[in-house]
Design an enzyme around this catalytic site. Sequence first.
Site, short mmCIF file in Angstrom:
data_model
loop_
_atom_site.label_atom_id
_atom_site.label_comp_id
_atom_site.label_asym_id
_atom_site.label_seq_id
_atom_site.Cartn_x
_atom_site.Cartn_y
_atom_site.Cartn_z
N SER A 60 -3.98 -3.31 5.48
CA SER A 60 -4.19 -2.43 4.26
C SER A 60 -2.58 -1.60 3.96
O SER A 60 -0.54 -1.51 4.46
CB SER A 60 -5.24 -1.83 4.18
OG SER A 60 -5.49 -0.51 3.05
N ASP A 106 10.82 -7.24 2.52
CA ASP A 106 11.26 -7.14 2.13
C ASP A 106 12.92 -7.22 1.51
O ASP A 106 13.51 -7.31 1.08
CB ASP A 106 11.09 -6.84 0.26
CG ASP A 106 9.41 -7.91 0.47
OD1 ASP A 106 9.45 -8.97 1.48
OD2 ASP A 106 9.08 -7.61 -0.62
N LYS A 147 -4.94 -7.69 2.99
CA LYS A 147 -6.23 -6.48 2.36
C LYS A 147 -4.31 -6.24 1.29
O LYS A 147 -4.03 -5.10 1.85
CB LYS A 147 -6.19 -5.74 2.71
CG LYS A 147 -7.21 -4.47 1.90
CD LYS A 147 -7.87 -3.57 3.06
CE LYS A 147 -8.31 -3.17 2.04
NZ LYS A 147 -7.91 -1.91 0.99
#
Length: 476
Positions: free
Chosen positions: A300, A311, A325
């Site tokens: 999460s 990224d 999740k």
Amino acid sequence: MRKTDYAFWTFLLMTGLAGATTLLNVTQTYSATSSQNSELYKQLDLFGDVLERVRSDYVEKPDDTQLIESAINGMLSSLDPHSSYMSPKNFRDMQVQTRGEFGGLGIEVTMENGVIKVVSPIDDTPAAKAGLMANDLITHLDNEAISGLTLEQAVEKMRGPVNTPIMLTVVRKGKDDPFDVKVVRDVIRINPVKSRAEGDIGYIKVSTFNEQTHANLVKAVETLDKQIGPNLKGWVIDLRNNPGGLLDQAIAVSDDFLEQGAIVLTKGRNNEETQRANARPGDISDGKKIVVLINGGSASASEIVAGALQDQKRATIIGTRSFGKGSVQTIIPLGANGAIRLTTARYYTPSNRSIQAKGIEPDIVIDEAIPDDLKDKIGADKPRGEASLRGHLKNPDGSAKEGKDEESGSSSYVAKDADKDTQLQYALSFLHGTAKGPEAANNASTAPAAPTTPPAANSSGTTTPTPPEEKKTTPN
């Protein structure tokens, strides 16, 4: 008839047709809505009939409140594994966890052989000042035996209003007889951030994302920066076994290490609900190299941080595949009746990828070395990730819509001794430039790069991703 007359009657005819069409559309919409409501009312009548039959004919008199709560929880849990109903008590407990402070004693405990075992006292708390020690066994609370209570029930008894006393009966190794310890409750603040210097590298362990996480992480960075000095090589941010927490805290922690660019995108059912959180100028690490450690217990909010830094090529992710999740839950209070935890959005990393039921794949995969005496036990347990949870949301990207290519979770074992912690030791070697293996040569992702900013809309959300599992130990 003049052309203007033809035009006039044509206009009236078209206006009449448009009006008739509008009326027809309204009628059809009303009819469809009415039909849907009629079907819903039938189902509610069915629920009422079943409830009354249970109340009148069940072998024992049922608890009406529990029946309704169970029905609500059944409805929500049928949606996905993370939607649920919280009773007023459970709602209060959740608020305590997310606030990170409560009235209590200041000990982390677990249940062992029917008694409470002290895992560790928290520094500068009533329990530490009263002399409680790790491995102490608590058998009685205010002279009432703990035997028969669950861990949660015992914790509830130990928590309470500030400045109120409680008497603990303690059994300690090396002491012949049990003894009593009086502890006066105080405000306990859970520090979700622990840090230390690993030579010339700053190590920061983030265990959860509560309201204290961002502020405590900034303090930890400032303290280690001064302690290590100008020779500081870089940072290890350890998110292993971090089950998640508050979305705004995950955004703030990501922002701490980013100068610009997207951090996370959240997308609800409707396009207008799409939101994006962006980084603001300012990197508290001054551009030093960063390694983020993850494993199968990283879920999460911790995946949001790992995904953002990966990224944006701000950090190298080392470890094993995360839990997977990729959904956001909103806590909706119901007045005096508790609250519901409802999945309201999916989140996406800055490159617009969903990690739902797939997890974050590390840049460098390093499996934690498991001791021989634990291999048989751990090896028999298949790692659990989001993809293994019944009723989980499907990944919306590509073939994963049909449940293909779903894979998440990995071993969550972490060695207690830092010297035997394979992943940590590799991270330290990586930052020193001495890591061995073909992966070590590819360290381009440790250099800060111009962040990418995918198209999206609006600003950050403030809803709450929920931990997938309960912790094994409970602070008081």
